[in-house]
Write a protein that holds these residues in place. Structure first.
Motif, PDB file in Angstrom:
ATOM      1  N   SER A 220      90.249   3.223  28.007  1.00  0.00           N
ATOM      2  CA  SER A 220      90.795   2.048  27.333  1.00  0.00           C
ATOM      3  C   SER A 220      89.838   1.535  26.265  1.00  0.00           C
ATOM      4  O   SER A 220      90.243   1.217  25.138  1.00  0.00           O
ATOM      5  CB  SER A 220      91.092   0.947  28.354  1.00  0.00           C
ATOM      6  N   ALA A 223      89.818   3.935  23.321  1.00  0.00           N
ATOM      7  CA  ALA A 223      91.032   3.830  22.505  1.00  0.00           C
ATOM      8  C   ALA A 223      90.980   2.624  21.582  1.00  0.00           C
ATOM      9  O   ALA A 223      91.484   2.678  20.454  1.00  0.00           O
ATOM     10  CB  ALA A 223      92.254   3.741  23.414  1.00  0.00           C
ATOM     11  N   LEU A 224      90.357   1.547  22.035  1.00  0.00           N
ATOM     12  CA  LEU A 224      90.292   0.317  21.240  1.00  0.00           C
ATOM     13  C   LEU A 224      89.129   0.315  20.255  1.00  0.00           C
ATOM     14  O   LEU A 224      89.060  -0.570  19.385  1.00  0.00           O
ATOM     15  CB  LEU A 224      90.177  -0.894  22.172  1.00  0.00           C
ATOM     16  N   ASN A 225      88.215   1.284  20.383  1.00  0.00           N
ATOM     17  CA  ASN A 225      87.028   1.331  19.519  1.00  0.00           C
ATOM     18  C   ASN A 225      86.806   2.745  18.988  1.00  0.00           C
ATOM     19  O   ASN A 225      85.758   3.360  19.250  1.00  0.00           O
ATOM     20  CB  ASN A 225      85.799   0.851  20.294  1.00  0.00           C
ATOM     21  N   PRO A 226      87.754   3.268  18.221  1.00  0.00           N
ATOM     22  CA  PRO A 226      87.638   4.662  17.767  1.00  0.00           C
ATOM     23  C   PRO A 226      86.509   4.898  16.773  1.00  0.00           C
ATOM     24  O   PRO A 226      86.111   6.045  16.563  1.00  0.00           O
ATOM     25  CB  PRO A 226      89.002   4.925  17.122  1.00  0.00           C
ATOM     26  N   ASP A 227      85.978   3.829  16.165  1.00  0.00           N
ATOM     27  CA  ASP A 227      84.935   3.985  15.147  1.00  0.00           C
ATOM     28  C   ASP A 227      83.521   3.967  15.730  1.00  0.00           C
ATOM     29  O   ASP A 227      82.543   4.157  14.997  1.00  0.00           O
ATOM     30  CB  ASP A 227      85.065   2.888  14.090  1.00  0.00           C
ATOM     31  N   SER A 335      98.955   4.143  28.149  1.00  0.00           N
ATOM     32  CA  SER A 335      99.676   3.707  26.955  1.00  0.00           C
ATOM     33  C   SER A 335      98.832   3.830  25.689  1.00  0.00           C
ATOM     34  O   SER A 335      99.357   3.691  24.583  1.00  0.00           O
ATOM     35  CB  SER A 335     100.142   2.255  27.123  1.00  0.00           C
ATOM     36  N   ARG A 336      97.544   4.103  25.849  1.00  0.00           N
ATOM     37  CA  ARG A 336      96.636   4.159  24.700  1.00  0.00           C
ATOM     38  C   ARG A 336      95.916   5.493  24.557  1.00  0.00           C
ATOM     39  O   ARG A 336      95.001   5.630  23.736  1.00  0.00           O
ATOM     40  CB  ARG A 336      95.610   3.022  24.799  1.00  0.00           C
ATOM     41  N   HIS A 338      96.779   8.143  23.172  1.00  0.00           N
ATOM     42  CA  HIS A 338      96.940   8.737  21.843  1.00  0.00           C
ATOM     43  C   HIS A 338      95.894   8.237  20.859  1.00  0.00           C
ATOM     44  O   HIS A 338      95.679   8.858  19.810  1.00  0.00           O
ATOM     45  CB  HIS A 338      98.338   8.421  21.299  1.00  0.00           C
ATOM     46  N   SER A 339      95.220   7.128  21.199  1.00  0.00           N
ATOM     47  CA  SER A 339      94.218   6.552  20.288  1.00  0.00           C
ATOM     48  C   SER A 339      92.795   6.963  20.633  1.00  0.00           C
ATOM     49  O   SER A 339      91.855   6.560  19.947  1.00  0.00           O
ATOM     50  CB  SER A 339      94.322   5.014  20.310  1.00  0.00           C
ATOM     51  N   VAL A 340      92.615   7.744  21.691  1.00  0.00           N
ATOM     52  CA  VAL A 340      91.264   8.140  22.117  1.00  0.00           C
ATOM     53  C   VAL A 340      90.760   9.254  21.201  1.00  0.00           C
ATOM     54  O   VAL A 340      91.337  10.343  21.156  1.00  0.00           O
ATOM     55  CB  VAL A 340      91.250   8.600  23.576  1.00  0.00           C
ATOM     56  N   LYS A 341      89.686   8.993  20.475  1.00  0.00           N
ATOM     57  CA  LYS A 341      89.087   9.967  19.558  1.00  0.00           C
ATOM     58  C   LYS A 341      87.714  10.434  20.026  1.00  0.00           C
ATOM     59  O   LYS A 341      87.111  11.322  19.416  1.00  0.00           O
ATOM     60  CB  LYS A 341      88.942   9.363  18.158  1.00  0.00           C
TER      61      LYS A 341
END
Length: 720
Positions: A220, A223-227, A335-336, A338-341
């Motif tokens: 989680s 996902a919220l901190n991809p940078d 739910s997140r 897809h945002s995990v980099k």
């Protein structure tokens, strides 16, 4: 509460920063700075929190030997750490000192004893602590945040603290038993920490090691901190909670009367593992039966204590709260996804009693772009607490340890420990027994001797040789040099062994030997890496023939496929390296190629398979012509034979010190290059001739000899 025995620094969220220790005759905590042997608390009396109102200050903690707590902009107070044995800045050992003594790891009993001390009566807030045994680390070590499972204690890495503490700056999240902080608030807590630390050291990666619930927390936050440069290591993530046998427990617990005490023996049995499995594992390792039985007896005697601690960790209300949190955490993280980099390493147990972890690992591997997976088929849910699991070994073997944004295969590497080397050796025991390798080398005065005494001790040293079929000679020779001379040899290998995050046919989890090569010091071939190895005075193993030589065709055994360019000679001379040419024979005694590359390219389905593989890997030597450029990956069909014997001949060392200017001349450089080639061919011819006089060349005479003299005895060979 005997807090002084937990062995940790604790840093609560949003409170002032002083040591706490129990006052005499009183269970309350005072805020007088004191010297404590095992535990230093950085807190005032923790205030209670509620699920509706939780006030957080920035929880990023700057923790050095004498550091500030919190963000520097938000906190102006300082904390003095008083500890007798707190050492920082331990410098990396040289690769010549490859094997050193290992400290004894903590046990499951230590987990329960320290967990009991950390079970607080307060209701929160969650806080970070740093175990004292993690205090002695390398300079500029990356930060590792441990995010616990449903227990919330934060001691899930206790068996790994000492090893992890040498290479990481470790903080563990502790969530008190009565704390009711919602999952999303925990996400915000970890977010604030990583943001503060990222601002302080933007070039330093931050590791999030999450177990079960903690894995959902790590995903989680990522996902919220991809940078932010994050590395995730997830042990049996509870993102599969929806398919777990735990989910039906929620309505069951809700209807159980509060007067009934929940029984936890089943949970304990899952946590400690199967007793018979433990006995068999110890016997397989060669431990005496009496010692194994005594160890098992101690665990059985301690079981009532374990049960009481578990009952304190999971009272009825807390167990219900944690199960509900697992449900919400799983939904939030899924739910997140897809945002995990972030780079992600999933550790999946094959016998997880709570979650379908193996299938979940495969799902995450497909969904997360930069994800790799490692399977542990015989392990249960509490993987991090199991005897045979070593997290540092897994991180090293997967090449997931780095100090900066870019992984450096030379300077981010740590040599194998004795236990790691022993496991590698044992995994190849069948090859050693089948081939009984013979090693001879040449001293500086030209004398040929049994063993490896002719290999120079001081680097840089470049060992240049012939690549046997499938590279079978590589692991035995690297292991023997380490065993006999305590010299770690860094092998130059094809980049396909280091390919990261591939979803195709070359996934690293399908090739466990790749992990072994990385663990033993292998480095992907490149001029830059070779330069770094020379500059660090390493011992380097190089096969100029590369994949073309190792995957040769029918009838091509002992044929060198070297490029025309003298690729390595000039660089070796630049650093004054000693070049040791060597030959190896024996592949023709263990197998025969019956279906080679040419045969496979005539079959459409195999040709398409090879083309797919070729498109996945890094292409080497594209500027070269001829056979050396023909390095398409494939697996030749090999007909096994009754094993013969491997023979290695290390020739007279060739000094390049002082030849830097001479070898700037291309002709002189090519001349030395061809000389090395001819020496290797000469050594192989010598071995092929001499092995005809070896009475123990064949398997049966060797087995007979070892039966009468012991299987650890050295089998004789031909006269030198």
């Amino acid at each position: 509460m005997a807090l002084a025995s937990t062995g940790a620094f604790i840093f609560p969220v949003g409170v002032s920063s002083t040591f706490l220790t129990p006052s005499s005759g009183n269970s309350n905590l005072t805020s007088n700075p004191v010297s404590i042997r095992r535990l230093a608390l950085s807190a005032e009396q923790p205030r209670a929190t509620t699920t509706t109102e939780t006030k957080w200050k920035d929880s990023g903690l700057r923790k050095g030997r004498f550091g500030k707590t919190g963000e520097e902009e938000a906190h102006s107070h300082t904390t003095t750490f008083v500890r007798e044995d707190y050492r920082l800045g331990e410098q990396r050992r040289t690769e010549h000192q490859a094997l050193e003594a290992e400290e004894e790891r903590m046990s499951l009993k230590d987990y329960f004893e320290q967990a009991k001390d950390l079970i607080r009566s307060d209701g929160g807030p969650p806080r970070w602590f740093s175990p004292l045994e993690c205090g002695s680390r390398l300079n500029n070590s990356p930060l590792l945040l441990f995010l616990p499972g449903a227990d919330g204690v934060g001691l899930g890495l206790i068996r790994h603290h000492q090893r992890l503490g040498k290479i990481f700056d470790i903080w563990c999240l502790h969530i008190p038993v009565k704390d009711r902080t919602p999952f999303r608030e925990l996400v915000k807590l970890v977010e604030r920490t990583i943001k503060a630390e990222h601002r302080r050291s933007p070039s330093r990666p931050i590791y999030l090691v999450g177990e079960s619930l903690g894995a959902c927390l790590a995903l989680s936050v990522a996902a919220l901190n991809p940078d932010i440069d994050l590395v995730l290591i997830l042990a049996n993530p509870s993102t599969s909670f929806g398919k777990s046998q735990l989910q039906p427990l929620i309505p069951l617990i809700e209807v159980i009367p509060k007067s009934l005490q929940l029984s936890l023996p089943y949970v304990l049995s899952l946590m400690t593992g199967n007793s018979l499995k433990m006995v068999m594992a110890n016997l397989e390792k060669g431990h005496p039966l009496q010692e194994t039985v005594e160890e098992l007896s101690r665990d059985l005697v301690a079981m009532p204590f374990y049960l009481s601690v578990l009952a304190d960790i999971f009272p009825r209300e807390t167990l219900l709260w944690k199960l509900q949190m697992l449900k919400s955490a799983s939904a939030f993280a899924n739910s997140r996804l897809h945002s995990v980099k972030a780079e992600t390493l999933v550790l999946s147990s094959g016998r997880d009693e709570f979650l379908p972890s193996q299938r979940e690992g495969e799902r995450l591997h497909k969904m997360i772009p930069k994800c790799e997976i490692r399977y542990f088929g015989e392990s249960g849910h509490f993987l991090l607490l199991e005897d045979d699991f070593d997290l540092v070994t897994v991180i090293k073997a997967a090449s997931f340890y780095r100090h900066s944004k870019v992984h450096d295969y030379v300077f981010d590497y740590f040599p194998p420990t004795p236990s790691e080397f022993k496991k590698v050796n044992e995994s190849y025991k069948w090859l050693y027994m089948a081939t009984s390798p013979v090693y001879i080398s040449t001293l500086e005065n030209g004398e040929i001797v049994r063993g490896l005494a002719g290999i120079p001790s001081e680097g840089p040293v470049l060992l240049v040789g012939y690549h046997m079929l499938m590279g079978l000679e590589k692991i035995p020779v690297v292991g023997q040099i380490l065993l006999e001379r305590n010299i770690l040899v860094r092998g130059i290998a094809h980049p396909l062994m280091y390919m990261r995050f591939t979803k195709g046919r070359l996934s690293a989890s399908e090739f466990p030997n790749f992990d072994t090569i990385r663990l033993m010091g292998g480095v992907p071939v490149s001029g830059k890496n070779l330069f770094k190895l020379f500059s660090s005075k390493s011992h380097i193993l190089l096969y100029p023939g590369g994949m073309r030589e190792a995957l040769h065709r029918k009838g091509e055994e002992y044929k060198l496929f070297w490029p025309k360019q003298s690729e390595f000679v000039r660089m070796a001379a630049r650093f004054g390296a000693t070049i040791v040419p060597f030959g190896a024979v024996g592949e023709d005694d263990i197998g025969e190629v019956v279906v080679d590359y040419d045969d496979q390219m005539k079959l459409p389905f195999l040709r398409n398979y090879i083309e797919d593989l070729k498109n996945e890997i890094v292409r080497l030597r594209t500027e070269n012509n001829g056979e050396v450029a023909n390095q398409d990956p494939h697996l030749p069909g090999i007909l096994p034979k009754i094993p013969g014997r491997f023979y290695y001949y290390f020739g007279k060392p060739i000094e390049t010190k002082g030849m830097k200017h001479v070898l700037r001349d291309k002709e002189k450089c090519d001349e030395l290059y061809l000389h090395i080639q001819s020496e290797i061919v000469k050594y192989m011819d010598y071995l092929k001739e001499k092995r005809e006089n070896d009475p123990y060349r064949n398997l049966w005479p060797r087995l007979l000899y070892q039966t009468t003299h012991g299987f650890t005895s050295e089998v004789p060979t031909f006269d030198i």
